[in-house]
Write a protein that holds these residues in place. Structure first.
Motif, PDB file in Angstrom:
ATOM      1  N   ALA A 157     -14.405  22.914  18.720  1.00 32.60           N
ATOM      2  CA  ALA A 157     -15.766  22.291  18.879  1.00 32.60           C
ATOM      3  C   ALA A 157     -15.870  22.473  20.264  1.00 32.60           C
ATOM      4  O   ALA A 157     -17.296  22.612  21.046  1.00 32.60           O
ATOM      5  CB  ALA A 157     -14.732  21.208  18.239  1.00 32.60           C
ATOM      6  N   ALA A 158     -15.389  21.826  21.476  1.00 34.17           N
ATOM      7  CA  ALA A 158     -15.390  21.525  22.686  1.00 34.17           C
ATOM      8  C   ALA A 158     -16.003  23.389  23.191  1.00 34.17           C
ATOM      9  O   ALA A 158     -17.287  23.044  23.484  1.00 34.17           O
ATOM     10  CB  ALA A 158     -14.484  22.095  23.351  1.00 34.17           C
ATOM     11  N   PRO A 159     -15.296  24.082  23.048  1.00 37.78           N
ATOM     12  CA  PRO A 159     -16.034  25.710  23.019  1.00 37.78           C
ATOM     13  C   PRO A 159     -17.564  26.031  22.916  1.00 37.78           C
ATOM     14  O   PRO A 159     -18.467  26.437  23.692  1.00 37.78           O
ATOM     15  CB  PRO A 159     -15.002  27.052  23.388  1.00 37.78           C
ATOM     16  N   ALA A 160     -17.602  25.702  21.803  1.00 35.97           N
ATOM     17  CA  ALA A 160     -18.961  25.975  20.976  1.00 35.97           C
ATOM     18  C   ALA A 160     -19.926  25.271  21.436  1.00 35.97           C
ATOM     19  O   ALA A 160     -20.990  25.070  21.792  1.00 35.97           O
ATOM     20  CB  ALA A 160     -18.728  25.672  18.908  1.00 35.97           C
ATOM     21  N   SER A 198     -17.597  29.718   6.710  1.00 33.63           N
ATOM     22  CA  SER A 198     -15.904  29.198   8.015  1.00 33.63           C
ATOM     23  C   SER A 198     -15.914  28.166   8.548  1.00 33.63           C
ATOM     24  O   SER A 198     -16.781  28.136   9.099  1.00 33.63           O
ATOM     25  CB  SER A 198     -15.908  30.317   8.728  1.00 33.63           C
ATOM     26  N   PRO A 199     -14.578  27.627   8.491  1.00 34.19           N
ATOM     27  CA  PRO A 199     -14.440  26.771   9.087  1.00 34.19           C
ATOM     28  C   PRO A 199     -14.842  27.052  10.666  1.00 34.19           C
ATOM     29  O   PRO A 199     -14.951  27.701  11.070  1.00 34.19           O
ATOM     30  CB  PRO A 199     -12.929  26.035   9.045  1.00 34.19           C
ATOM     31  N   GLY A 200     -15.040  25.495  11.438  1.00 32.46           N
ATOM     32  CA  GLY A 200     -14.992  24.987  12.823  1.00 32.46           C
ATOM     33  C   GLY A 200     -16.523  25.345  12.954  1.00 32.46           C
ATOM     34  O   GLY A 200     -17.289  25.491  12.100  1.00 32.46           O
ATOM     35  N   LEU A 201     -16.794  25.202  14.167  1.00 36.54           N
ATOM     36  CA  LEU A 201     -18.144  25.849  14.853  1.00 36.54           C
ATOM     37  C   LEU A 201     -18.460  26.967  15.451  1.00 36.54           C
ATOM     38  O   LEU A 201     -19.336  26.960  15.653  1.00 36.54           O
ATOM     39  CB  LEU A 201     -17.950  24.193  15.806  1.00 36.54           C
ATOM     40  N   ALA A 202     -17.552  27.477  15.757  1.00 35.54           N
ATOM     41  CA  ALA A 202     -17.819  29.087  16.148  1.00 35.54           C
ATOM     42  C   ALA A 202     -18.731  29.763  15.336  1.00 35.54           C
ATOM     43  O   ALA A 202     -19.586  30.403  16.598  1.00 35.54           O
ATOM     44  CB  ALA A 202     -16.182  29.547  16.340  1.00 35.54           C
ATOM     45  N   GLU A 242     -25.170  24.886  24.915  1.00 35.09           N
ATOM     46  CA  GLU A 242     -25.486  24.143  25.850  1.00 35.09           C
ATOM     47  C   GLU A 242     -26.363  25.222  27.211  1.00 35.09           C
ATOM     48  O   GLU A 242     -26.504  25.469  27.814  1.00 35.09           O
ATOM     49  CB  GLU A 242     -24.989  23.324  26.612  1.00 35.09           C
ATOM     50  N   ARG A 243     -24.936  26.405  27.335  1.00 34.00           N
ATOM     51  CA  ARG A 243     -24.990  26.528  28.814  1.00 34.00           C
ATOM     52  C   ARG A 243     -26.563  27.968  27.777  1.00 34.00           C
ATOM     53  O   ARG A 243     -27.042  28.606  28.170  1.00 34.00           O
ATOM     54  CB  ARG A 243     -24.398  28.078  28.499  1.00 34.00           C
ATOM     55  N   ARG A 244     -26.682  27.333  26.681  1.00 36.03           N
ATOM     56  CA  ARG A 244     -28.125  28.320  25.808  1.00 36.03           C
ATOM     57  C   ARG A 244     -29.000  27.682  25.752  1.00 36.03           C
ATOM     58  O   ARG A 244     -30.374  28.248  25.029  1.00 36.03           O
ATOM     59  CB  ARG A 244     -27.740  29.109  24.850  1.00 36.03           C
ATOM     60  N   ALA A 252     -14.284  13.337  24.359  1.00 37.82           N
ATOM     61  CA  ALA A 252     -13.412  14.217  24.434  1.00 37.82           C
ATOM     62  C   ALA A 252     -14.387  15.628  24.281  1.00 37.82           C
ATOM     63  O   ALA A 252     -13.675  16.801  25.152  1.00 37.82           O
ATOM     64  CB  ALA A 252     -12.678  14.056  23.026  1.00 37.82           C
ATOM     65  N   LEU A 253     -15.514  15.781  23.622  1.00 37.56           N
ATOM     66  CA  LEU A 253     -16.310  16.718  23.808  1.00 37.56           C
ATOM     67  C   LEU A 253     -17.207  16.902  24.963  1.00 37.56           C
ATOM     68  O   LEU A 253     -17.887  18.064  25.307  1.00 37.56           O
ATOM     69  CB  LEU A 253     -16.689  16.953  22.391  1.00 37.56           C
ATOM     70  N   GLY A 254     -17.569  15.901  26.121  1.00 37.43           N
ATOM     71  CA  GLY A 254     -17.966  16.639  27.341  1.00 37.43           C
ATOM     72  C   GLY A 254     -19.601  16.100  26.942  1.00 37.43           C
ATOM     73  O   GLY A 254     -20.397  16.273  27.548  1.00 37.43           O
ATOM     74  N   VAL A 255     -19.881  14.977  25.786  1.00 35.40           N
ATOM     75  CA  VAL A 255     -21.292  15.010  24.878  1.00 35.40           C
ATOM     76  C   VAL A 255     -20.786  13.486  25.956  1.00 35.40           C
ATOM     77  O   VAL A 255     -21.053  12.643  26.514  1.00 35.40           O
ATOM     78  CB  VAL A 255     -21.375  14.753  23.901  1.00 35.40           C
ATOM     79  N   PRO A 256     -22.538  13.560  26.800  1.00 34.47           N
ATOM     80  CA  PRO A 256     -22.820  12.433  27.569  1.00 34.47           C
ATOM     81  C   PRO A 256     -22.628  11.166  27.281  1.00 34.47           C
ATOM     82  O   PRO A 256     -23.675  11.906  25.125  1.00 34.47           O
ATOM     83  CB  PRO A 256     -24.104  12.560  27.991  1.00 34.47           C
TER      84      PRO A 256
END
Lengths: 806, 68
Positions: A633-636, A733-737, A641-643, A664-668
């Motif tokens: 989740a965090a890298p995704a 497929s599972p996850g946020l990738a 955000e980079r995009r 934990a995910l760095g979201v304000p």
């Protein structure tokens, strides 16, 4: 509902039925075959017993555990049910379309279609995989529909009646008509082209005038059916646009087709000048193909009645006196008393009359923790009873339940949604106006300079600039992208989603089941490690989600048999293990039975559900339970955000839990909102929509209205059906990738579309200049027109918009 | 080359026949589902299954209700 799934902890062996790892708790060293769950074991037994073990012969099998509903399907044999859904076939047979859950592979087709060999009286079963529909034909004198449904259920394909029959039939008839039109236009186009080729070839050599006249007449005869049958679509559409005083891409198309055909016909009869039949007929064919691709990809608005049907049970256990009978939910009236057993889905809204239990409300609220419920408290349809049997008094049933209202809102929201204006359509407006002005100018000005050729030049301009490639540019690139995406597990409904996702905007994510795994897990353990096996000894005797989380986390602990176990509902477990008394449960429950004050519970953070362990009256350990965040989740989120996307969290879970997840995910914290009801989620999305496009990612029914209303709704794996029906995109497929892959693919697809549009406009400008100056003759027009389409087709085909994820 | 005056109409008749066939197949629903028939062909029927009675009514496989 994911919280009821026991996650396999150790991949000791693969399940003999579904191939998933077998949890150690289910591992049986005594046999060759291991099973991940009871459902798989039953299915395996049944398949072997009926001699269909060839099912296990291929690699391509369902990779999902069997979860039979265990229902009786008695309502399937009810006369009212059969009147509604079944049809009378020939020879006293009956026929019905059943919607089956979980069919998606070659083996499913094979297994389901073997039903007639196993259930005597079942005559045929035909499966339609993309629509998950099975057409069953049976002999009512030899078997019942309920028996067939029970058999399918045992194999892991729970059935329900398919209600959308009429709408589906209409759509299918329209698809067929369109396909026939394309076939006719294509056949005519190829033949007109062949004749045209002969004429062009004759241009350079000497061709006898009689043959030229003959070929021109053949072209005319072939073009007449193309104009009046497949081509009529454009004339009716253009006429409709003109009557509504709008400029539509079909207006110049109809004009070009009409003018080209009439001029060609006049020239054929007069035996002079160019004929435009090859261009006209090819145009009809290519434009129809583009339109078909676009039409097929369009999403159907979700039908709230159909969804309600899928999410609530079809029958309820009605209590009259001391009798319990299974009745269709449609027959329930307010104040009826209904029994809801453990594992059942609550059929109606109501008030608990007797019994205490834990409910999984995630379908309504997205709350991951089970909620304790007791007498006089309200329960809602669609929630799942995890604990013990409840008796409830019905207050609302069917479409007036809270779930029914949410689904109606979802349907209304999807209708309110503004259609996406495609880049190509936006350009087409300018383009159409420009072409009309130029054609008029060519004719009016040309009349003064060169009166004999002015009309032909104007017609040549209309044909050569026809927005054929422009009309193909978007649907082709989107179709190719959608097909490629499906291969990598991203199912996209309608190209609109790609158009919206190609430009960054606001991205709202649900927490439970989307950012997190949607199950309860042991996240923190403080205290005496030696007590683990003792705790587990007690927990093995409970089916509470907390107990299952203990079992999953400590699958490697050695087994201890407790001397005594007692479960107190809403509190915890009491027992005697290794001769010492042990209490495991909520802090209130344990502290009431322990001598020393609470020290360990204070070490647990707020957002975790605390569980204390006391041995011989002394607190020895504290455990914290929560929903683990998906590792990707965090890298995704970073990548999105980079995009340029603004990422926010919109959850129905408790605000403290949401805040901890956001941190934990760095979201304000300002962009993380918790405690939102489905209605509030919809409100947040509507508010954000006033500022720009919104993408909503979620998995539950509570997200469905918001997903349906957002510019793009994205459902994730394991999501509820309502959510999937509302979503434009489903990540299989599972996850946020896959979410990152989706956004990247959308950007690439739009690049391809822009390139296509640029090329087709380039061709058109060149063609317009040539036509206006009278340089164009039928030969150049005939080469340029298909060449631009061909270029667009090749570019779309070779595009690498969605590549297999790394 | 006068044969063309015969051959072209013959070719067109053949096209018409093909189109009638296409229309018949489409109306018959042969292009409705392009996915399942491909999957169906992947498995062949080698073993005939034995006869087995239909599962009894109310055959319950669900999780047993908890006792507490």
């Amino acid at each position: 509902m994911a919280s009821t799934v026991a996650e396999p902890a150790v991949a000791a062996a693969a399940c003999a039925h579904c191939g998933l790892p077998v949890p150690t708790g289910e591992f049986d060293p005594g046999t060759d075959q291991q099973f991940c769950c009871h459902g798989c074991r039953t299915a395996w037994d049944v398949i072997h017993e009926i001699g269909l073990s060839a099912y296990y012969g291929t690699e391509d099998r369902r990779g999902a555990p069997v979860r039979p509903s265990g229902r009786g399907y008695d309502e399937f044999d009810h006369p009212a049910f059969q009147r509604l859904y079944a049809r009378d076939g020939t020879g006293g047979l009956k026929e019905i379309d059943l919607y089956l859950d979980g069919v998606h592979c070659a083996s499913c087709v094979w297994l389901v279609e073997r039903v007639p060999l196993v259930v005597p009286g079942a005559v045929s079963a035909e499966l339609d995989v993309p629509r998950s529909l099975a057409r069953i034909r049976w002999d009512p004198s030899r078997t019942t529909l309920a028996a067939i449904a029970r058999f399918l259920d045992q194999l892991g394909y729970p059935a329900r009646a398919f209600r959308g029959g009429r709408a589906d039939e209409l759509r299918r008839a329209e698809d067929r008509r369109m396909l026939i039109r394309i076939g006719v236009a294509g056949a005519l186009a190829i033949n007109v082209m062949t004749v045209a080729l002969a004429l062009y070839a004759g241009w350079f050599g000497a061709m006898e005038a009689s043959y030229v006249r003959y070929f021109r007449w053949v072209s005319l005869l072939l073009s007449v059916p193309a104009i009046v049958w497949p081509g009529r679509v454009f004339f009716t559409s253009a006429w409709g646009a003109l009557r509504a005083r709008r400029l539509h891409m079909d207006v110049p198309i109809a004009l070009a087709l009409g003018a080209g055909f009439l001029r060609g016909a006049v020239n054929t009869i007069a035996d002079t000048g160019p004929i435009y039949f090859d261009g006209v007929v090819t145009l009809i064919f290519l434009l129809l193909v583009g339109r078909f691709l676009q039409q097929r990809a369009q999403r159907a608005a979700a039908d709230s009645a159909e969804l309600l049907h899928a999410l609530t049970p079809a029958t309820a256990r009605l209590v009259t006196g001391d009798q319990v009978s299974e009745v269709p939910v449609e027959g329930l009236t307010p104040d009826a008393i209904v029994e809801v057993r453990a594992g059942d889905t609550v059929p109606t809204d109501g008030i608990v009359v007797s019994g205490r239990s834990n409910l999984d409300l995630s379908v309504l609220t997205g709350e991951s923790r089970p909620i304790a419920i007791g007498p006089e408290e309200a329960v809602y349809a669609g929630t799942v009873n995890l604990g013990s049997a409840l008796k409830i008094r019905v207050t609302e049933a069917g479409e007036t339940t809270r779930l029914g209202r949410i689904l109606r809102e979802l349907e209304a929201g999807m209708r309110r949604r503004a259609p996406v204006v495609h880049t190509a359509d936006r350009l087409a407006g300018f383009f159409v106006a420009a072409v009309m002005v130029l054609a008029a100018a060519t004719w009016l000005i040309g009349r003064r300079i060169d009166p004999t050729n002015a009309l032909d030049n104007a017609i040549a301009l209309l044909i050569v600039t026809c927005p054929c490639a422009l009309a193909l540019a978007t649907p082709l690139a989107m179709t190719v992208a959608v097909g490629r995406a499906a291969k990598s597990g991203i199912l996209i409904r309608g190209g609109d989603a790609l158009e919206v996702l190609s430009r960054p905007g606001k991205l709202l994510l649900d927490k439970t089941g989307t950012l997190t795994e949607g199950r309860l897990a042991l996240l923190q353990w403080t205290g005496d490690d030696a007590s683990r096996s003792e705790v587990l000894a007690l927990e093995r005797h409970s089916n509470h989600p907390i107990a299952r989380a203990f079992e999953t986390a400590w699958a490697d602990q050695r087994e201890v048999v407790p001397e005594q176990v007692e479960q107190i509902l809403g509190g915890g477990l009491l027992g005697v293990v290794n001769g010492r008394s042990l209490v495991v449960g909520s802090p209130r429950f344990v502290l009431a039975r322990a001598a020393d004050p609470d020290r360990l519970a204070a070490t647990l953070p707020d957002h975790l559900t605390p569980v204390l362990v006391a041995r011989d009256g002394r607190i020895v350990a504290a455990a914290g339970f929560g929903d683990p965040i998906r590792p990707d989740a965090a890298p995704a989120l970073r990548e999105l955000e980079r995009r340029g996307w603004t990422v926010g969290i919109l959850s129905g879970d408790a605000p403290s839990v949401v805040a901890a997840t956001a941190e934990a995910l760095g979201v304000p914290a300002a962009r993380a909102r918790g405690g939102a009801t489905p209605e509030e989620k919809l409100g947040v999305v509507e508010e954000e929509l006033t500022r720009g496009p919104v993408a909503m990612v979620g998995d539950g029914v509570n997200d469905a209205p918001a997903i349906g209303r957002a510019s793009v709704g994205i459902g994730v794996r394991g999501g509820a059906e309502a959510c999937l029906a509302a979503a434009d995109v489903f990540l299989a497929s599972p996850g946020l990738a896959p979410l990152v892959a989706l956004v990247r693919g959308a950007e690439r697809t739009m690049t391809v579309i822009r390139r296509n549009i640029a090329i087709s406009l380039g061709y058109n400008v060149l063609g317009a200049v040539l036509a206006m100056t009278g340089k164009i003759d039928p030969l150049i027009a005939a080469i340029m027109m298909p060449a631009s389409s061909l270029t667009v087709i090749l570019i779309s085909w070779r595009s690498r918009s969605f590549e297999a994820p790394r | 080359m006068t044969i063309l005056f015969v051959l072209v109409p013959v070719a067109l008749v053949l096209v018409a026949i093909a189109l009638v066939g296409f229309g018949w197949a489409t109306r018959g629903g042969q292009f409705d589902d392009l996915e399942t028939p491909a999957l169906r062909a992947l498995r062949d029927d080698t073993d005939a299954p034995r006869d087995r009675p239909a599962p009894p009514a109310n055959h319950s496989i669900g999780r047993a209700p908890s006792k507490s």
